[in-house]
Design an enzyme around this catalytic site. Structure first.
Site, mmCIF file in Angstrom:
data_model
loop_
_atom_site.group_PDB
_atom_site.id
_atom_site.type_symbol
_atom_site.label_atom_id
_atom_site.label_comp_id
_atom_site.label_asym_id
_atom_site.label_seq_id
_atom_site.Cartn_x
_atom_site.Cartn_y
_atom_site.Cartn_z
ATOM 1 N N HIS A 1 0.829 -1.216 0.000
ATOM 2 C CA HIS A 1 0.000 0.000 0.000
ATOM 3 C C HIS A 1 0.866 1.271 0.000
ATOM 4 O O HIS A 1 0.641 2.193 -0.787
ATOM 5 C CB HIS A 1 -0.917 -0.034 1.236
ATOM 6 C CG HIS A 1 -1.814 1.157 1.390
ATOM 7 N ND1 HIS A 1 -3.160 1.120 1.095
ATOM 8 C CD2 HIS A 1 -1.562 2.415 1.827
ATOM 9 C CE1 HIS A 1 -3.698 2.313 1.331
ATOM 10 N NE2 HIS A 1 -2.750 3.120 1.787
ATOM 11 N N GLU A 2 1.850 1.304 0.864
ATOM 12 C CA GLU A 2 2.707 2.504 0.950
ATOM 13 C C GLU A 2 3.525 2.695 -0.322
ATOM 14 O O GLU A 2 3.715 3.822 -0.784
ATOM 15 C CB GLU A 2 3.639 2.434 2.161
ATOM 16 C CG GLU A 2 2.940 2.340 3.516
ATOM 17 C CD GLU A 2 1.856 3.374 3.718
ATOM 18 O OE1 GLU A 2 1.953 4.478 3.145
ATOM 19 O OE2 GLU A 2 0.889 3.072 4.447
ATOM 20 N N HIS B 1 1.493 4.346 -2.873
ATOM 21 C CA HIS B 1 1.570 5.816 -2.820
ATOM 22 C C HIS B 1 2.865 6.300 -3.489
ATOM 23 O O HIS B 1 2.867 7.270 -4.236
ATOM 24 C CB HIS B 1 1.546 6.314 -1.371
ATOM 25 C CG HIS B 1 0.225 6.147 -0.680
ATOM 26 N ND1 HIS B 1 -0.967 6.525 -1.250
ATOM 27 C CD2 HIS B 1 -0.087 5.651 0.551
ATOM 28 C CE1 HIS B 1 -1.960 6.271 -0.412
ATOM 29 N NE2 HIS B 1 -1.456 5.738 0.690
#
Ligand SMILES: *[C@@H]1O[C@H](CO)[C@@H](O)[C@H](O)[C@H]1NC(C)=O
Length: 306
Positions: A222-223, A226
């Protein structure tokens, strides 16, 4: 959501929802990144974590501002180029630890290898591959305990440790004792804040870690999502343009647990709870869409010059 500070630097933050701070980490202090906006108060229903406490969700104005320079170049790119895009990204992993224990951040090599595998499996469909270029271990209790988005410790740490350029992924595994799972910066922040670029990740989220429901390594996916330019799927709520990707249905607020068949917006279909850019538990997240693959390849080209 409105009025939180340090937006440009905190856009990529992912927090434990309050429900988890309350129910799973009772000893954990209120998260500091969003505490300035509103202190953690009462537990909220796991069905509806409070988006107001998640600084990774931008105001519509902030998202529009961030997108301003992007669509023009996107339109200028020949379709064939991004369809055949494939990227190999160098990873510089900094294991920052306080002491020799696992809780103190001393993560075994095998765990990091497994995490890189999880990352590669997740991004395979997007034609992005990650190669561990270096694994450095640094003992520094203040960095381990205090590094957080916008903290002086994180700035000091990154100034000393960061390697490579815009297209190189620096990962720092640090305690994040404020209830946060991870933090990833966005590509368009690199130009103004190159040292800040990278991902902070809690060792508890790595494969076999101790974060309940979030210990299969999907938090890093997820990170890094980003870091390659993807917003949360709940960005913008039910209103267009939402996360600036057309094939992720709009979503009013982040998922929590694995809420099958959830449909929080009047149109657009079921919530994308299986998407890596939602907040579901790790067992529940296993998708990037074609639209996300296209967006991230355009972001990588424009902002990371890959
Ligand atoms: C550990 O962190 C402190 C605070 O940023 C810094 O002053 C010190 O130089 C660091 N130690 C090492 C060995 O990098």
């Amino acid at each position: 959501m409105k009025g939180h500070r340090g937006q440009a630097l905190t856009r990529g933050v992912s927090l434990f929802a309050l429900a988890v701070v309350c129910s799973i980490l009772p000893g954990s202090p209120a998260n500091s990144a969003s505490a300035t906006a509103k202190p953690a108060g009462k537990c909220v229903s796991p069905e509806r974590p409070a988006t107001a406490h998640d600084p990774s969700t931008l105001t519509s104005a902030a998202a529009a501002a961030a997108e301003r320079g992007f669509p023009d170049r996107r339109a200028a790119q020949p379709a064939s180029r991004h369809q055949s895009a494939s990227f190999i990204i160098k990873v510089y992993w900094n294991v920052v630890y306080a002491d020799s224990t696992l809780d103190g951040g001393n993560i075994p090599d095998q765990t990091i290898d497994k995490q890189i595998e999880v990352l590669n499996q997740a991004f395979q469909s997007t034609n992005v591959a990650f190669h561990l270029a270096s694994l450095d271990r640094v003992q520094n209790a203040s960095w381990f305990n205090e590094a957080a988005p916008n903290s002086q410790s994180a700035t000091d740490m990154k100034r000393k440790l960061r390697r490579g350029g815009a297209g190189d992924l620096n990962i720092y595994s640090v305690g994040l004792n404020n209830g946060m799972l991870g933090f990833g910066t966005y590509p368009d922040n690199y130009r103004t804040h190159p040292i800040n670029d990278g991902v902070l990740i809690s060792p508890r989220t790595l494969p076999g870690g101790t974060a309940p429901g979030h210990n299969e390594g999907k938090s890093l996916v997820h990170e890094v999502g980003h870091w390659v330019g993807l917003y949360n799927t709940f960005q913008g709520g039910c209103s267009a343009p939402g996360d600036y990707v057309d094939d992720t249905p709009p979503e009013a607020y982040p998922s929590w647990g694995c809420p099958a068949e959830r449909d929080s917006c009047p149109s657009g279909g079921l919530d994308p709870i299986h998407n890596y850019m939602d907040n579901s538990e790790d067992r529940c997240r296993n998708q990037f869409t074609q639209g996300q693959a296209t967006r991230l390849s355009q972001q990588l080209r424009q902002y990371r010059h890959l």
